[in-house]
Scaffold this motif. Sequence first.
Motif, short mmCIF file in Angstrom:
data_model
loop_
_atom_site.label_atom_id
_atom_site.label_comp_id
_atom_site.label_asym_id
_atom_site.label_seq_id
_atom_site.Cartn_x
_atom_site.Cartn_y
_atom_site.Cartn_z
N UNK B 87 0.87 -1.16 0.00
CA UNK B 87 0.00 0.00 0.00
C UNK B 87 0.91 1.21 0.00
N UNK B 88 0.40 2.30 -0.53
CA UNK B 88 1.24 3.48 -0.66
C UNK B 88 0.38 4.71 -0.63
N UNK B 89 1.04 5.85 -0.67
CA UNK B 89 0.35 7.13 -0.72
C UNK B 89 0.73 7.79 -2.04
N UNK B 90 -0.03 8.79 -2.45
CA UNK B 90 0.36 9.52 -3.66
C UNK B 90 1.75 10.14 -3.47
N UNK B 91 2.56 10.11 -4.53
CA UNK B 91 3.94 10.60 -4.44
C UNK B 91 4.05 12.03 -3.94
N UNK B 94 2.41 15.13 1.22
CA UNK B 94 3.42 15.35 2.25
C UNK B 94 3.10 14.56 3.51
N UNK B 129 5.82 12.09 -0.02
CA UNK B 129 5.94 10.63 0.13
C UNK B 129 6.91 10.05 -0.89
N UNK B 137 9.18 5.71 4.68
CA UNK B 137 7.82 5.39 4.23
C UNK B 137 7.17 4.41 5.18
N UNK B 144 0.39 5.84 10.37
CA UNK B 144 -0.97 5.99 9.85
C UNK B 144 -1.89 4.89 10.38
#
Lengths: 248, 303
Positions: B87-91, B94, B129, B137, B144
Amino acid sequence: MRQLAKLTWVEIKLFARDPLTMVFSLAFPVFVLIIMAGVFGNTPDPEGKVWAGVGPMDYLVPGFCGLSIAAIGFIALPIHLALYRERGVLRRLRSSSVSQLALLLSQLCVSALLAVIGAAAIVILGMAFNGAHAPVSPAGFAAAFVMTVVCFVALGVLLGAVLPNVQAAQAAGLALFFVSEMTSGVGPPREVLPEAMQQFARGLPLTHAAVALQDPWIGRGVNFTELAIVAGITVAAAVLAFRFFRWE
Amino acid sequence: MPKPIISVEHLRKTYGHVVAVDDLSFQVQEGEIFGLLGPNGAGKTTSVECIQALRHPDGGEVRVLGLDPRTQSGELRRLIGSQLQQSALPDRMRVWEALDLFAAFAPRKVDWRALMSAWGLDTLAGRAFGNLSGGQRQRLLIALALVNQPKVVFLDEMTTGLDPAARRATWDLIREVRDRGCTIVLVTHFMEEAERLCDRLAIVDRGRIVATDTPQGLISAEPAGVRVLFSATVKDLDFLKKVDQVGQVRREGDRVEVEGSGPVLALVATELVKHGIVPNDLRVERPTLEDVFLRLTGHSMRD
């Protein structure tokens, strides 16, 4: 509600930081309009055959508002959603109890804001610098504009949902966008297209949206038939988009 | 025993002909760090995703905080925290924006700034991110998972990409989270993490649980026992065989290996000193979870 507001605000900030998407969905229609203005000006065809009998700019300004919305719906939104899914952003949001409705509404809000900015740029450029006339029925135009935004957001979410990855979203989105631009009466006027191409264009949502936007602007009144077609496409696309939306 | 906060009974999940989770049952008690340890592909991630209502199991009963993930997914997700694999966040998002955003999804108001500094992210608050290192990360994604002050938090391979120092710091922080009353479910294939951090541990292999106990319980049940190793030039070491807890004595040149159990190290050391042998390389090898895994499954974790 708080979820939706926060999500929308963050998405707006992210969009503003992404110059490429911004150029394509907001600046591209503006560039093309500048070229069209330079080539055709705003003098109506003396025989009254093309540009629906009005000045090219009067014909193109409302149409280009639709084109700008189509860029959001066909290109920006599907790629955005496909990328979010591919990267695991949707997965992350879902596991934090973000609802599908909140996510999709936030996309609608951001897209609506972009559409208004895009339209403002086109209208200012057309009216202030290229002699386009003010809309005859601003309310009729506004109604068609709102309808078009909702329609293309639904289509964009649907494309983002059914296309398997970012590459597919890019390919399909660009193809749909450019075919629409060339045949839907928002580039070459509808009247100069061969009959077969006009028939084909009737299958494209932008053709109907463009007429719905143009008619109230150039004094032909609200085109309820075209508005109804756009509304029908919207409902169908929204139902399918909600049904086929995937988080991963 | 108190009522478990998570109970999983006969969980099963297949993908076509592939059986990801065969028949998995375990219970997690409130306030403990419970680990699922096993090799990649053992079905750990699929299991916790079913428990978190992210996948639909094909069979079995799951209850988390009394809720059924199949029918009460929305309510459940608000009460749990999760750090997922892939899973990730938009690049361009912040660090502070991410914390602020996910705090807004929490059912009540939470102070994400305290969390940001606890996880050493305050100096990175304005960093996007996409510009964070793997370890940074990972730290953000763990933070989170905790931002909604969950009652249960699921951490899937949480120390992947962290260097050893950051890994230890992470373990300390997770213990603090537990001490504040949060229950933690940890998925890991990393033996040291399982041994050091988990209060209880389930060993998972091929979609089934092969053993559940405390790490110490699992290790001390290992019949392979303790090995004491040292070098000695003295020929006659038969006196060691009479020492309590000693099983076999083997030597190969100067290298001596004494196999035994329990406090065998102290007993052997005392006897050696009595006989004037003071090796400076005396060391002990205890069975590890790796040995436990090998014995229970017949294959190594790395197979």
